[in-house]
Design a protein around this motif. Structure first.
Motif, PDB file in Angstrom:
ATOM      1  N   GLU A 178       0.831  -1.211   0.000  1.00 16.39           N
ATOM      2  CA  GLU A 178       0.000   0.000   0.000  1.00 16.39           C
ATOM      3  C   GLU A 178       0.862   1.256   0.000  1.00 16.39           C
ATOM      4  OE1 GLU A 178      -0.652   0.088   4.851  1.00 16.39           O
ATOM      5  OE2 GLU A 178      -2.257  -0.606   3.536  1.00 16.39           O
ATOM      6  N   GLU A 225      -9.989  -1.331   2.908  1.00 13.37           N
ATOM      7  CA  GLU A 225      -8.618  -0.863   2.711  1.00 13.37           C
ATOM      8  C   GLU A 225      -7.754  -1.777   1.859  1.00 13.37           C
ATOM      9  OE1 GLU A 225      -6.857  -0.028   6.458  1.00 13.37           O
ATOM     10  OE2 GLU A 225      -8.190   1.663   6.902  1.00 13.37           O
ATOM     11  N   SER A 226      -8.079  -3.074   1.808  1.00 16.17           N
ATOM     12  CA  SER A 226      -7.187  -3.965   1.072  1.00 16.17           C
ATOM     13  C   SER A 226      -7.949  -5.148   0.489  1.00 16.17           C
ATOM     14  CB  SER A 226      -6.079  -4.487   1.995  1.00 16.17           C
ATOM     15  OG  SER A 226      -6.617  -5.318   3.012  1.00 16.17           O
TER      16      SER A 226
END
Length: 252
Positions: A178, A225-226
């Motif tokens: 990220e 987020e992922s």
């Protein structure tokens, strides 16, 4: 549940398996074990890549009702290979090697799914660390749809040393993170390549990121987020496949 046929129990039996060179995923040893034979076991384990866990005897009793003598070993479903043996072999075959390294991934189903994608994409090997990592067990093989029976798996004592070795051999090291500098589609994947995927909670370890040539990221446009790591691996692996096929087609 791991099949009982994949287990060895009893101190002498485990020592003999180690000395015979069997690929063992891990050894569970009773916390307070004390005997001359157990000292022989620790001597046999010394210097090996086999992870050892000290556990309460109750855990061993739940695994098997037979006389385990405080020791249970899990035998790997495959024969592990070494990166340093595989790299020169691939170069001698005239190949442009493509490896995927899994840094701290512990979920066997994610591992199996990644292995399945790797086999479909003709990745040359998956690299895992000897400790704090997934291993090739029955669940992983099943999830991989059998890919782990044909895809080489390299188990290494130090991923740092392995990355340094690959760099010396001319590999491009690309980390998925990220913290990536740019979108994964802008990465360079055409030469000898090692793609490093980290665990969903911790990501690629900083000491490994520091050795990489590129940090790439997959854009997250929603609120989560992922991605699941096996999905992220699939996206990156097939971006590499796209670029490598384009090079091959251009050379025809």
């Amino acid at each position: 549940m791991i099949d009982k046929s994949e287990m060895i129990f009893g101190v002498r039996a485990v020592i003999e398996a180690i000395q015979a060179g069997k690929d063992i995923d891990k050894v569970l040893i009773k916390k307070d074990i004390q005997s001359d034979l157990s000292r022989d076991l620790f001597a046999a384990l010394k210097g090996s890549l086999i992870p050892v866990q000290r556990v309460p005897v109750e855990r061993l009793n739940r695994i098997t009702r037979k006389n385990h003598q405080g020791v249970v070993a899990y035998v790997s479903a495959v024969t592990y290979q070494r990166t340093e043996d595989l790299v020169p072999y691939l170069f001698e075959q005239g190949k442009t090697p493509f490896f995927v390294m899994l840094d701290g991934i512990t979920d066997v189903r994610n591992f199996g799914a990644i292995a399945r994608t790797c086999e479909c994409a003709a990745v040359d090997a998956v690299i895992i660390p000897a400790k704090n990592s997934v291993t090739v067990n029955a669940d992983a093989v099943k999830t991989s749809a059998g890919a782990l029976h044909t895809l080489p798996v390299c188990r290494e004592q130090s991923l740092t040393d392995t990355l340094k070795y690959l760099k010396e051999c001319g590999f491009r090291l690309v980390a998925a993170t990220e913290k990536g500098d740019y979108n994964y589609t802008c990465g360079e994947y055409t030469g000898p390549l090692c793609l490093i995927m980290g665990a969903e909670d911790k990501g690629v370890a900083y000491e490994h990121l520091a050795l990489c040539d590129e940090w790439v990221k997959i854009p997250m446009l929603g609120t989560i987020e992922s991605l699941n790591v096996s999905v992220a691996a699939g996206i990156l692996i097939y971006e590499a496949v796209k670029q490598r096929l384009a090079v091959d087609n251009a050379e025809l």
